[in-house]
Scaffold this active site. Structure first.
Site, PDB file in Angstrom:
ATOM      1  CG  HIS A   1      66.418  78.578  26.087  1.00  0.00           C
ATOM      2  ND1 HIS A   1      67.604  78.245  26.683  1.00  0.00           N
ATOM      3  CD2 HIS A   1      65.529  78.753  27.103  1.00  0.00           C
ATOM      4  CE1 HIS A   1      67.446  78.229  28.001  1.00  0.00           C
ATOM      5  NE2 HIS A   1      66.193  78.528  28.271  1.00  0.00           N
TER       6      HIS A   1
ATOM      7  CD  GLU B   1      70.731  76.498  27.877  1.00  0.00           C
ATOM      8  OE1 GLU B   1      70.274  77.386  27.136  1.00  0.00           O
ATOM      9  OE2 GLU B   1      70.153  76.127  28.914  1.00  0.00           O
TER      10      GLU B   1
ATOM     11  CB  SER C   1      65.868  76.711  30.732  1.00  0.00           C
ATOM     12  OG  SER C   1      65.816  78.076  31.070  1.00  0.00           O
TER      13      SER C   1
END
Length: 331
Positions: free
Chosen positions: A301, A233, A110
């Site tokens: 995630h 992502e 992230s």
């Protein structure tokens, strides 16, 4: 390059953005306990238990927390408590020389993408897009059991190459009961998706796309090379933001150089009623460019989570939905 982790090794923990040891204390403690159960000694960073509203400290304070762990020769791996939004503000203050002089396994996902890619750009030492303490190891069974299994395979034993990345049988992106378990999360039957056929081999580079927006084009961002395999992502974005971010990569020339693309599962994606998936938006941006693409890979995630080696070569067979690690990081 790195030695396999063993019981008694020290794992350093820091909070590069969100103060997870405060705002997600139960989940943080659960993740920490799981690592301790594996036999590791946990060294908590100096901002553990501290919070400055939305962050754990100022940019310099957060950088110093990580720097102290980077300079500690006894620390073998460094994990974040969680991501957030502001890790990019730490980049000017990080001790890249310490990481180069004393490499250790640096991992996260992230928002931690900013730190990972900056460390790689400045040192050339591979880093790992993978689990965090609270957000990943603090998840509930059965999902976290798969994540732990992959972690042990990748970092606690000598990996036999080529290594074929497994596809977990189940996955979830439920946000209910994130801190304390009071009901079961939804278990989806798992599958990866071939978006465009083909095979490719190249250096794996990438991470969280939204985070890339915060430092792309700076000296802290790695130069994208011809033949790179892109790992992309994101989480909790609407389709309009997904389009904006894919367009950003296109404008920077990423898609002109990529030999293949791996799309992680997008947690809590909102298509705004269009019925379109993130890979539909990507195809639109590629404008007919025929490169292998696998989507819904378990490296984002969602849970379970499998770590990915940024800076090392991988082999992608999109036609058969396979990803192989082909370059060692453990000595």
């Amino acid at each position: 390059m790195f030695s396999p982790l063993k019981k008694g090794d020290i794992i350093g923990i820091y909070s590069p953005s969100k103060p997870a040891s405060v705002t997600a204390k139960a989940r943080y403690e659960r993740g920490k306990a799981r690592l301790e159960k594996l036999g590791f000694v946990i060294k908590e960073g100096i901002l553990t238990g501290k919070a400055d509203f939305y962050r754990s400290g100022t940019p310099k304070e957060r950088a110093e927390e990580l720097n102290l762990l980077l300079r500690d020769s006894e620390v073998k791996m460094i994990l974040p408590t969680m991501g957030g939004t502001n890790s990019n503000s730490m980049l000017p203050y990080l001790d890249y020389a310490a990481f180069k002089e004393n490499p250790k396994i640096l991992m996260g996902l992230s928002d931690v993408t900013a730190i990972l890619l900056a460390m790689y750009a400045k040192t050339g030492i591979p880093v790992f897009h993978g689990p965090s303490v609270a957000s990943t190891f603090g998840e509930f069974p059965p999902f976290v059991d798969f994540t732990e299994h992959y972690f042990k395979q990748l970092f606690m034993q000598q990996l036999k190459l080529p290594y074929k990345m497994p596809i977990p049988p189940i996955w979830t992106d439920d946000r209910i009961n994130w801190l304390e378990k009071s009901s079961e999360k939804t278990q989806h039957k798992n599958a990866w998706i071939t978006v465009q056929d083909g095979v490719a081999e190249g250096r794996l580079i990438g991470g969280n796309i939204n985070t890339m927006c915060g430092f792309i084009g700076t000296p802290y961002f790695p130069t994208i090379k011809m033949g790179d395999v892109l790992l992309l992502e994101d989480t909790s974005k609407t389709i309009e933001v997904v389009e904006k971010n894919f367009a950003m990569l296109k404008l920077h020339g990423f898609f002109d150089k990529a030999s293949a693309i791996i799309l992680g599962k997008h947690e809590q994606y909102d298509d705004l009623g269009t019925g379109r998936k993130p890979y539909d938006v990507l195809i639109e941006q590629l404008e007919g460019r025929q490169i292998p693409i696998i989507a819904d890979v378990d490296c984002s995630h969602t849970h379970p989570l499998h770590a990915m080696p940024l800076g090392l070569r991988v082999y992608v067979d999109a036609s058969h939905k396979e990803i192989h690690f082909i370059e060692h990081w453990l000595s």
